[in-house]
Write an enzyme that holds these catalytic residues in place. Sequence first.
Site, PDB file in Angstrom:
ATOM      1  N   ASP A 173       0.832  -1.193   0.000  1.00 39.42           N
ATOM      2  CA  ASP A 173       0.000   0.000   0.000  1.00 39.42           C
ATOM      3  C   ASP A 173       0.874   1.254   0.000  1.00 39.42           C
ATOM      4  O   ASP A 173       1.493   1.592   1.004  1.00 39.42           O
ATOM      5  CB  ASP A 173      -0.901   0.003   1.243  1.00 39.42           C
ATOM      6  CG  ASP A 173      -1.812   1.216   1.265  1.00 39.42           C
ATOM      7  OD1 ASP A 173      -2.811   1.202   0.516  1.00 39.42           O
ATOM      8  OD2 ASP A 173      -1.517   2.192   1.990  1.00 39.42           O
ATOM      9  N   LYS A 223      -2.202   5.716  -4.428  1.00 40.01           N
ATOM     10  CA  LYS A 223      -3.281   6.705  -4.254  1.00 40.01           C
ATOM     11  C   LYS A 223      -3.023   7.989  -5.025  1.00 40.01           C
ATOM     12  O   LYS A 223      -1.877   8.446  -5.116  1.00 40.01           O
ATOM     13  CB  LYS A 223      -3.417   7.046  -2.760  1.00 40.01           C
ATOM     14  CG  LYS A 223      -3.490   5.802  -1.878  1.00 40.01           C
ATOM     15  CD  LYS A 223      -3.662   6.107  -0.410  1.00 40.01           C
ATOM     16  CE  LYS A 223      -3.500   4.845   0.412  1.00 40.01           C
ATOM     17  NZ  LYS A 223      -2.122   4.561   0.814  1.00 40.01           N
ATOM     18  N   HIS A 228      -6.960   9.488  -2.385  1.00 34.78           N
ATOM     19  CA  HIS A 228      -6.396   9.493  -1.018  1.00 34.78           C
ATOM     20  C   HIS A 228      -7.311  10.193  -0.010  1.00 34.78           C
ATOM     21  O   HIS A 228      -7.495   9.716   1.109  1.00 34.78           O
ATOM     22  CB  HIS A 228      -5.018  10.157  -1.052  1.00 34.78           C
ATOM     23  CG  HIS A 228      -4.108   9.736   0.052  1.00 34.78           C
ATOM     24  ND1 HIS A 228      -2.753   9.661  -0.078  1.00 34.78           N
ATOM     25  CD2 HIS A 228      -4.360   9.367   1.333  1.00 34.78           C
ATOM     26  CE1 HIS A 228      -2.206   9.251   1.057  1.00 34.78           C
ATOM     27  NE2 HIS A 228      -3.172   9.068   1.928  1.00 34.78           N
TER      28      HIS A 228
HETATM   29  P1  NAD Z   1       0.667   0.968  11.744  1.00 31.84           P
HETATM   30  O1  NAD Z   1      -0.580   0.836  12.543  1.00 31.84           O
HETATM   31  O2  NAD Z   1       1.048  -0.035  10.772  1.00 31.84           O
HETATM   32  O3  NAD Z   1       1.866   1.238  12.747  1.00 31.84           O
HETATM   33  C1  NAD Z   1       3.155   1.389  12.286  1.00 31.84           C
HETATM   34  C2  NAD Z   1       4.058   1.619  13.479  1.00 31.84           C
HETATM   35  O4  NAD Z   1       3.985   0.510  14.350  1.00 31.84           O
HETATM   36  C3  NAD Z   1       5.465   1.758  13.037  1.00 31.84           C
HETATM   37  O5  NAD Z   1       6.052   2.731  13.835  1.00 31.84           O
HETATM   38  C4  NAD Z   1       6.066   0.387  13.311  1.00 31.84           C
HETATM   39  O6  NAD Z   1       7.411   0.456  13.629  1.00 31.84           O
HETATM   40  C5  NAD Z   1       5.268  -0.098  14.489  1.00 31.84           C
HETATM   41  N1  NAD Z   1       5.050  -1.553  14.475  1.00 31.84           N
HETATM   42  C6  NAD Z   1       4.700  -2.315  13.422  1.00 31.84           C
HETATM   43  N2  NAD Z   1       4.535  -3.592  13.798  1.00 31.84           N
HETATM   44  C7  NAD Z   1       4.797  -3.639  15.116  1.00 31.84           C
HETATM   45  C8  NAD Z   1       4.793  -4.674  16.065  1.00 31.84           C
HETATM   46  N3  NAD Z   1       4.483  -5.923  15.719  1.00 31.84           N
HETATM   47  N4  NAD Z   1       5.119  -4.378  17.348  1.00 31.84           N
HETATM   48  C9  NAD Z   1       5.426  -3.118  17.709  1.00 31.84           C
HETATM   49  N5  NAD Z   1       5.440  -2.078  16.845  1.00 31.84           N
HETATM   50  C10 NAD Z   1       5.132  -2.333  15.559  1.00 31.84           C
HETATM   51  O7  NAD Z   1       0.535   2.365  11.150  1.00 31.84           O
HETATM   52  P2  NAD Z   1       0.378   3.214   9.931  1.00 31.84           P
HETATM   53  O8  NAD Z   1       1.696   3.336   9.262  1.00 31.84           O
HETATM   54  O9  NAD Z   1      -0.331   4.398  10.414  1.00 31.84           O
HETATM   55  O10 NAD Z   1      -0.633   2.476   8.951  1.00 31.84           O
HETATM   56  C11 NAD Z   1      -0.241   1.413   8.136  1.00 31.84           C
HETATM   57  C12 NAD Z   1      -0.338   1.772   6.666  1.00 31.84           C
HETATM   58  O11 NAD Z   1      -1.610   2.309   6.362  1.00 31.84           O
HETATM   59  C13 NAD Z   1       0.628   2.878   6.202  1.00 31.84           C
HETATM   60  O12 NAD Z   1       1.941   2.407   6.021  1.00 31.84           O
HETATM   61  C14 NAD Z   1      -0.041   3.319   4.932  1.00 31.84           C
HETATM   62  O13 NAD Z   1       0.250   2.428   3.878  1.00 31.84           O
HETATM   63  C15 NAD Z   1      -1.514   3.243   5.295  1.00 31.84           C
HETATM   64  N6  NAD Z   1      -2.101   4.527   5.739  1.00 31.84           N
HETATM   65  C16 NAD Z   1      -3.035   5.114   4.946  1.00 31.84           C
HETATM   66  C17 NAD Z   1      -3.584   6.334   5.313  1.00 31.84           C
HETATM   67  C18 NAD Z   1      -4.611   6.978   4.432  1.00 31.84           C
HETATM   68  O14 NAD Z   1      -4.930   8.164   4.622  1.00 31.84           O
HETATM   69  N7  NAD Z   1      -5.181   6.282   3.479  1.00 31.84           N
HETATM   70  C19 NAD Z   1      -3.185   6.962   6.491  1.00 31.84           C
HETATM   71  C20 NAD Z   1      -2.243   6.319   7.308  1.00 31.84           C
HETATM   72  C21 NAD Z   1      -1.708   5.104   6.921  1.00 31.84           C
END
Ligand code: NAD
Length: 323
Positions: free
Chosen positions: A46, A80, A113
């Site tokens: 993504d 996006k 997006h």
């Molecule tokens: P996430 O919920 O995946 O959290 C990521 C964070 O958690 C990172 O700091 C990572 O190091 C940590 N992490 C990951 N696995 C872990 C584990 N097992 N234990 C402890 N820490 C851990 O957060 P995100 O990045 O907000 O969301 C995931 C994805 O969603 C993004 O990469 C992106 O592709 C998408 N996204 C989309 C939008 C949108 O507006 N459409 C907004 C935010 C994110």
Amino acid sequence: MTTDYVELNRTGDKMPLRGFGCWKIDKKDAEDTIYKAIKVGYRLFDGACDYGNEAECGRGINKAIKEGLVKREDLFVVTKLWNTFHGKEHVKSACQRQLKDWGLDYFDLYLIHFPVPLKYVDPSVKYPPEWYVPGTNNTLSYECSPMHECWAEMEKLVVDTKLVRNIGIANFNCQAILDLLCYAKIKPAVLQIELHPYLPQENLVKWVKEQGIHITAYSSFGPTSYVNLTESGKSHPSLLEHEKVKQIADKHSISTGQVLLRWALDREICVIPKSVHEERMKGNFEILNIKLDKEDNQLLDSLKSNQRFNDPMVYGFNLPLFE
Ligand code: NAD
């Protein structure tokens, strides 16, 4: 649960329920991270223009394809359309630029997006354009690009130019979707929204699914990604360290991350966690054989506070998108 995909409306394409998010992966780490994620077993990626790392993520994919780890058709690449490219004359060229960056000739899913048309910024001036148009002193500059025009261009990417196989939306609410469904010749295949036990959005999820649209959850761990970005991200207790989530994790001898991802999977919601650490990548992927029981679900349900973390308002943009 045995299947780990859902079939999208219209194409019947199988979208994996376990994907990998590309936000905040440093450019220098992106190629290696995506390549490693493919080795771990992830097939859905993504991305977004706004993440500023599409070329590097694409290199990871192309390395894996070149080495014969996967074929292009095994992968499901999502990206996006950014807010500054909603104008009908810009949608196709924005998508083409992104395809060039990824080094691909089609995307599996292309999402709008945000339902927020911002003034066009030429890529030669600033790319990714982000929220503020250069020289506007940190106020948002809107553009009158009606969604029906933008969506018609998204449809052309599917039907005419075949640059993308499926189209969808992110951060749209019920009102925006209702309007879109009135004129869409191609229904959105997916809605991507912030979703975790603090913000389960169960009514929206149920209604959207009834329209034949699948849900992808972002920020499954709640505030984790927002700790350095917003006050609410800082002040809200992490879901990964929440006592109730820990209690469930300990009971099943799994990690808190796995509890939170499985919770979404049980609702047939696609998850896209991001981690650059291989062990976490693996843990976040190995969630198919976990069984949460009624008691676990009740505990997770009790965490609901409707706290949203990815809100333009809390970034100081003066845009109450979700109110
Ligand atoms: P996430 O919920 O995946 O959290 C990521 C964070 O958690 C990172 O700091 C990572 O190091 C940590 N992490 C990951 N696995 C872990 C584990 N097992 N234990 C402890 N820490 C851990 O957060 P995100 O990045 O907000 O969301 C995931 C994805 O969603 C993004 O990469 C992106 O592709 C998408 N996204 C989309 C939008 C949108 O507006 N459409 C907004 C935010 C994110």
